[in-house]
Design a protein around this motif. Structure first.
Motif, PDB file in Angstrom:
ATOM      1  N   LEU A   5       0.832  -1.202   0.000  1.00 42.11           N
ATOM      2  CA  LEU A   5       0.000   0.000   0.000  1.00 42.11           C
ATOM      3  C   LEU A   5       0.871   1.258   0.000  1.00 42.11           C
ATOM      4  N   ASN A   6       1.945   1.233   0.776  1.00 43.10           N
ATOM      5  CA  ASN A   6       2.863   2.377   0.800  1.00 43.10           C
ATOM      6  C   ASN A   6       3.506   2.610  -0.567  1.00 43.10           C
ATOM      7  N   ILE A   7       3.816   1.516  -1.251  1.00 37.27           N
ATOM      8  CA  ILE A   7       4.360   1.636  -2.603  1.00 37.27           C
ATOM      9  C   ILE A   7       3.305   2.248  -3.530  1.00 37.27           C
ATOM     10  N   ALA A   8       2.067   1.755  -3.399  1.00 35.59           N
ATOM     11  CA  ALA A   8       0.977   2.228  -4.253  1.00 35.59           C
ATOM     12  C   ALA A   8       0.704   3.715  -4.082  1.00 35.59           C
ATOM     13  N   THR A   9       0.865   4.215  -2.847  1.00 33.17           N
ATOM     14  CA  THR A   9       0.572   5.621  -2.573  1.00 33.17           C
ATOM     15  C   THR A   9       1.803   6.520  -2.681  1.00 33.17           C
ATOM     16  N   GLY A  10       2.939   5.948  -3.101  1.00 39.07           N
ATOM     17  CA  GLY A  10       4.133   6.745  -3.331  1.00 39.07           C
ATOM     18  C   GLY A  10       4.938   7.075  -2.094  1.00 39.07           C
ATOM     19  N   LYS A  11       4.691   6.356  -0.989  1.00 39.65           N
ATOM     20  CA  LYS A  11       5.401   6.669   0.257  1.00 39.65           C
ATOM     21  C   LYS A  11       6.831   6.147   0.274  1.00 39.65           C
ATOM     22  N   TYR A  12       7.189   5.356  -0.729  1.00 39.34           N
ATOM     23  CA  TYR A  12       8.562   4.894  -0.837  1.00 39.34           C
ATOM     24  C   TYR A  12       9.333   5.719  -1.851  1.00 39.34           C
TER      25      TYR A  12
ATOM     26  N   GLU B 178       6.827  -0.962  -7.234  1.00 41.88           N
ATOM     27  CA  GLU B 178       6.774  -2.411  -7.037  1.00 41.88           C
ATOM     28  C   GLU B 178       7.734  -3.153  -7.959  1.00 41.88           C
ATOM     29  N   LYS B 179       8.228  -2.493  -8.974  1.00 42.04           N
ATOM     30  CA  LYS B 179       9.158  -3.121  -9.911  1.00 42.04           C
ATOM     31  C   LYS B 179      10.610  -3.024  -9.443  1.00 42.04           C
TER      32      LYS B 179
ATOM     33  N   TYR C 201      11.147 -10.012   0.139  1.00 43.95           N
ATOM     34  CA  TYR C 201      11.723  -9.575  -1.128  1.00 43.95           C
ATOM     35  C   TYR C 201      13.228  -9.414  -0.964  1.00 43.95           C
ATOM     36  N   MET C 202      13.923  -9.235  -2.082  1.00 46.50           N
ATOM     37  CA  MET C 202      15.347  -8.917  -2.056  1.00 46.50           C
ATOM     38  C   MET C 202      15.625  -7.835  -3.091  1.00 46.50           C
ATOM     39  N   GLY C 203      16.838  -7.293  -3.097  1.00 48.31           N
ATOM     40  CA  GLY C 203      17.185  -6.200  -3.990  1.00 48.31           C
ATOM     41  C   GLY C 203      16.946  -6.535  -5.453  1.00 48.31           C
ATOM     42  N   LYS C 204      16.567  -5.520  -6.223  1.00 48.99           N
ATOM     43  CA  LYS C 204      16.173  -5.764  -7.611  1.00 48.99           C
ATOM     44  C   LYS C 204      17.324  -6.222  -8.501  1.00 48.99           C
ATOM     45  N   LYS C 205      18.573  -6.009  -8.066  1.00 53.98           N
ATOM     46  CA  LYS C 205      19.719  -6.444  -8.858  1.00 53.98           C
ATOM     47  C   LYS C 205      20.333  -7.740  -8.358  1.00 53.98           C
ATOM     48  N   ALA C 206      19.644  -8.415  -7.458  1.00 55.79           N
ATOM     49  CA  ALA C 206      20.110  -9.730  -7.005  1.00 55.79           C
ATOM     50  C   ALA C 206      20.159 -10.667  -8.210  1.00 55.79           C
TER      51      ALA C 206
END
Length: 328
Positions: free
Chosen positions: A99-106, A111-112, A258-263
């Motif tokens: 939800l925080n991702i969806a509302t831009g709080k990150y 999510e990608k 989850y893990m880092g996107k460049k894993a």
């Protein structure tokens, strides 16, 4: 020369085959709980710390690290900058994180910007008060909120627009009151929220049911309602749902990692395989149940697809609640 060449080629193929087919397990496994000790993120990490040990799917002991800040924002930022390719670490998340991702709080991260590995299980929202609260049932609380939304101090682990705020807002909307008039106190995680409730600083905590297992046994808190369509199995079967009490307010919470996107694919697949093996273990499943979660087993591509679809749904809900400004 041909027989020698073929023999050498075959030997090389046989030598490299195990490396190609078997992903290495993490050498220094770590689960990051993006909050202070106590609460849902801590619980999520403890599930795999204990569960994978008892299931004997993880070779090395797992470290749990606490990284509070922004209800997961600090951790998400770190794993998109400094530790983006860390093969050993996973980070706990929940539907609140999505939800925080969806509302831009990150911030700029979406999510990608993570590799979604697996679920721990699912949980459900709960309306929680102290054992000696004047609110003996959900109707008593809802009547108070309808008469004056500001008459009850609600607290939870997240700021306005967070998952726990959303649960409280949905309750208030169920009695046709204005969520903006709610007296809401934000804490950094469930542990602080529970401490505030027990200390009498807030009157209601809109938390997660799994966090309540130990406290219900101690008799220090009471759950007025579970935000699910049907009653849940023991030990929560005696707790009524909000729906059966006349208020169709539902909120499911997925918990996972989850893990880092460049894993690397190798590191990602190693974790996915660890979860698949753990899901087959009675010992692991018992830990999940003992922690109060309900079965939900998603890994790899299926996990990734779920997250993408769920964030899209949450963006729509957040827009309806006025949390996201609609561009004209």
């Amino acid at each position: 020369m041909k027989p020698l060449f073929l023999a050498a080629t075959l030997a090389a193929a046989l030598f490299t085959l195990p490396t190609l087919s078997v992903a290495a397990t993490p050498e220094k496994p770590e689960c990051v709980a993006p909050a202070k000790p106590g609460g849902g993120f801590d619980l999520t990490c403890r599930i795999i710390q204990t569960g994978m040990l008892e299931a004997k799917t993880l070779e090395a002991p797992m470290q749990v690290t606490f990284m509070p800040g922004g209800i997961g924002a600090v951790a998400y930022n770190l794993f998109n900058t400094t530790r983006t390719d860390d093969p050993n670490a996973v980070v706990a998340f929940s539907s609140g994180s999505l939800l925080n991702i969806a509302t831009g709080k990150y911030g700029e991260w979406t999510e990608k910007d993570a590799r979604w590995i697996a679920t721990a299980g699912t949980d459900y929202g709960a309306v929680i008060v102290k054992a000696d609260s004047p609110y003996k049932d959900l109707k008593g609380l809802m009547d108070a909120l309808k008469a004056d939304p500001s008459s009850v101090i609600v607290g939870a682990g997240g700021s306005v627009g967070s998952q726990d705020w959303m649960k409280a807002a949905l309750l208030i909307k169920a009695v046709d009151a204005d969520p903006k008039k709610m007296r809401y106190v934000a804490f950094d995680g469930g542990g602080e929220s529970i401490a505030a409730l027990l200390g009498g600083n807030i009157g209601v905590y809109t938390g997660d049911l799994a966090e309540m297992a130990a406290h219900l046994e101690a008799g220090t808190m009471r759950v007025l309602a579970v935000m699910h369509s049907d009653r849940l199995p023991a030990p929560f079967d005696k707790i009524p749902t909000a729906k059966e009490q006349g208020y169709d307010v539902q909120w499911a919470i997925i918990r996972g990692y989850y893990m880092g996107k460049k894993a690397s694919d190798e590191a990602y697949n190693a974790w996915v395989e660890l979860f698949k093996k753990s899901f087959e273990s009675d010992a692991f499943n018992k830990v999940v149940k003992d922690k109060g979660l309900f079965e939900l087993k998603l890994t790899g591509k299926e996990m990734e697809d779920y997250v993408m679809q769920d964030v899209a749904k949450l963006r729509t809900l957040a827009t309806d609640m006025g949390l996201i400004e609609v561009k004209k």
